[in-house]
Design a protein around this motif. Structure first.
Motif: not given
Length: 756
Positions: A363-389
């Motif tokens: 969970n801590r590492e996923l929070k680090q991922v979401r801090k990246e601008e390209m992984m912001a919600d909403p967004g295509h790359l954010y959805n890619l991560m959510v679908q994987s999880l």
């Protein structure tokens, strides 16, 4: 074999600094070729007559050892030479053999004739050897035949630089190189074929080379033919390797490939990979790919990584063998590559991030991922991560149930033997266990775990307090104890081959040993000190020669010691700490030389015994073990960790261990130090925990557990076949061990100070 005077990892910028590589077998190959040419009557240019017998020779080789032949070359004398009345046949033939082989073993009877020939023909090296034989003195400084060949070759290079004896001109790109035809034929397969195959170039004095020969390539090959040395920057080495492939210069190619294989760095590995793929060097390609996968985090920080083609990046990120501490490191590498040219690579983002195994993140590492601008919600790359999880089963689940594969490294940690508590926790039991780390797990919301699988069992008997050394991916197992009595120490030695899963018994040590280290240096295995059936601490050292399968004694240690640790660095054996005959812990640091007196170096800042010692990035690390409690008596846990720099002879204190690891196992894997198992003397409890130290962060991380709590075990690094990984996961079985009928219980083994 090669010798690298200044390896790349010791340089700040390997691509800019100068390298000097010498082919250790070049002189041997050069003169072997010259001797073969003389036997075949090829390229010989002079006839020596003696006692009505003609000797056809290469004049430049005779000139390299004889001042008389040198003067003839300098004066341009080309006719043959008659030695009747100058020397005897035996004297002349000894000198002729010396010029081509560097070998001279005159008997006292023959030495006089050879000395007369050497003085008549001006061969001072031969004369010196003969004089020593005649007066009966041992010449300790006498050169070996190989060294004599190098000296002759060095003189030949001097003659080339001085313009003595040139017999051929090579022309390339309008430039002319004047050389010795024989030297190029002996130093390069390309010219050997040109000058000995009956082509017109065999007799030409001026040879225009094909247009593909550049001035740089020709100069490189000529220089190497005379010296066996390459000098230049990293780019020059690549050019040399390309020229060697094109013009069939195996000496240069072997030299470059050895550098590429054994001196890879994060800064150079991607260039080596491109070179290997361009020329179809599959072994080098596989070696480099393994290095990149094992050093991925360091590679991502280099400028070359930012230019990596998308397909290569995807291959690395998709590999199950990618070694990373956690999946976040793979994500951070992908982000660095994408953001280096975000506009140009935005269309590649999905393909790259699809390789990231988000379900393996905490969970801590996923929070680090979401801090990246390209992984912001909403967004295509954010959805890619959510679908994987979203594909992860709800609730607690085992890592095997995750929808994505877990990564595991090519090399594995192997643990062997040790002892542990029996199931009823009433007694201790020696172990025959033999495990390896199948993979490291790091799941959502879970602490790190290690999945272990069984390699098999140790041969013959249980074993603890033994020593382990790995050489050529084979594990050597030395000594130890099989039970807890004073007469239960062993001298047996075994070798394990993971490729075929077999054990082979080798020659026994001359002494029974336990609680001791063993190391490998210069082709020999060394067993250093320890305890025996008769003596608590030994100062004896013995070495094992694999080729003859024999042991022989070596110079002893300065004092008897057991519970010490040892390692090899830069061709020296280093020994730290241990317990002396009075059971006191030591802080000593010794540099041991098998053929000379030991050297006492700066002592550790803390005394310790039963500790671990490993080499990492050119420095020596020690951690854990026991210390002596002054004023209170007895032992206590030693948590302090230190690192030693050989260049400065200084110890520096590091972050301490988070908990005790006495008589633990240790390894270095991918730039990190692992400490496994052991016990706490303060609490008399064994531990099954694994702690990992990262030098760049100076901190210890809990990486999971062993199959169960072991003490007095050993660990090493091996590459195991995929067949072991395909087995079902194992669970440890720890049957209570019956007391052997021949067990000697004069000294019961217990959780007390006598344990160490």
């Amino acid at each position: 074999m090669t010798s690298v005077d200044r390896p790349p990892e010791m340089m700040e910028t390997p691509t800019e600094q100068q390298l000097e590589l010498q082919s250790e077998g070049h002189a041997e190959g050069f003169f072997t070729a010259a001797l073969q040419l003389r036997k075949q009557d090829l390229l010989v240019d002079m006839t020596v007559t003696l006692d009505q017998k003609d000797y056809k020779v290469h004049s430049i080789l005779l000139a390299a050892v004889s001042s008389v032949f040198l003067q003839r070359l300098e004066c341009g004398v080309q006719e043959g030479m008659n030695l009747d009345g100058v020397t005897t046949s035996s004297g002349w033939e000894a000198i002729l053999n010396f010029a081509y082989t560097g070998d001279l073993e005159p008997t006292p009877i023959m030495a006089g004739d050879i000395l007369d020939a050497a003085e008549a023909l001006g061969v001072p090296r031969v004369a010196e050897i003969c004089k020593a034989v005649l007066i009966g003195t041992e010449n300790e400084d006498r050169l070996s035949p190989v060294e004599e060949k190098w000296k002759t070759l060095q003189r030949l290079e001097e003659m080339y630089n001085e313009g003595i004896g040139w017999d051929t001109e090579l022309q390339a790109e309008g430039d002319t190189f004047r050389v010795h035809r024989l030297a190029l034929a002996c130093g390069c397969e390309f010219f050997h074929g040109m000058f000995t195959s009956g082509m017109k170039e065999t007799q030409q004095a001026k040879i225009p080379l094909c247009t593909q020969f550049t001035v740089a390539d020709l100069g490189l090959i000529i220089s190497f033919a005379y010296s066996g040395v390459l000098r230049g920057g990293w780019d020059y080495i690549f050019e040399a390797a390309q020229a060697a492939l094109q013009y069939q210069v195996s000496g240069i190619l072997d030299l470059c490939l050895d550098l590429f294989r054994y001196k890879l760095t994060p800064e150079t590995c991607l260039d080596v990979l491109s070179f290997a793929r361009a020329y179809g060097l599959h072994d080098l390609e596989n070696t480099t790919e393994k290095f990149i996968l094992n050093s991925f985090v360091h590679v991502t920080k280099t400028p070359k990584f930012l230019d990596l083609p998308i397909n290569q990046l995807v291959d690395f990120l998709s590999s199950d063998s990618l070694y990373i501490l956690n999946e976040l490191e793979a994500f951070q590498g992908a982000v660095r590559w994408l953001t280096a040219d975000w506009i140009g690579r935005i269309n590649c983002a999905e393909k790259v991030l699809h390789c990231i195994r988000f379900p393996l993140m905490s969970n801590r590492e996923l929070k680090q991922v979401r801090k990246e601008e390209m992984m912001a919600d909403p967004g295509h790359l954010y959805n890619l991560m959510v679908q994987s999880l979203a594909s992860v089963p709800p609730g607690p689940s085992k890592m095997e149930q995750l929808p994505c594969r877990v990564r595991y490294p090519e090399k594995v940690i192997v643990i062997s033997g040790g002892d542990t508590l029996t199931k009823n926790m009433a007694t201790r039991s020696p172990c025959q266990d033999f495990w390896f780390t199948h993979r490291f797990l790091n799941g959502i919301g879970l602490v790190k775990q290690v999945e272990w699988r069984r390699l098999g069992y140790l041969p013959e008997k249980p074993r603890f307090r033994h020593a382990v050394v790995v050489k050529d991916n084979k594990m050597y197992l030395f000594g130890g104890k099989h039970y807890y009595g004073v007469r239960d120490t062993m001298c047996s030695v075994f070798r394990f081959d993971p490729l075929c899963g077999s054990w082979e018994r080798l020659a026994d040590m001359t002494n029974c040993r336990s609680y001791f280290p063993a190391v490998f240096l210069h082709g020999l295995f060394y067993a250093l000190g320890g305890s025996s059936n008769e003596v608590y601490c030994l100062d004896s050292v013995e070495c094992y020669e694999p080729q003859s399968n024999t042991w022989r004694p070596c110079a002893p240690l300065p004092t008897p010691v057991c519970g010490h640790a040892a390692c090899v660095l830069d061709g020296w054996i280093y020994i730290t700490g241990g317990s002396d005959g009075s059971c006191r812990c030591q802080s000593s640091m010794i540099r041991y030389c098998p053929d000379g007196p030991p050297l006492l170096l700066a002592p550790m800042q803390e005394e310790r015994a039963g500790h671990i010692m490993e080499v990492l990035d050119g420095r020596i690390y020690v951690a854990g073990g026991l210390r002596w409690r002054d004023g209170h008596g007895g032992y206590a846990d030693q948590l302090a960790c230190e690192v030693y720099s050989p260049d400065q002879d200084v110890w520096v204190t590091l972050h301490p261990l988070p908990q005790a690891h006495v008589i633990a196992a240790s390894v270095v894997l991918n730039g990190e130090l692992y400490v496994l198992g052991g016990y706490s003397h303060n609490t008399y409890r064994d531990t099954h925990l694994i702690h990992c130290y990262n030098p760049s962060h100076d901190r210890w991380v809990n990486l999971g557990t062993m199959p169960q709590a072991y003490a007095d075990l050993k660990a090493c690094i091996l590459e195991v076949p995929s067949s072991y990984r395909q087995r079902e996961p194992s669970i440890p079985d720890a049957p209570d061990l019956e007391v052997p009928p021949d067990a000697s219980l004069d000294m019961p083994y217990q959780n007390s100070p006598s344990r160490c």
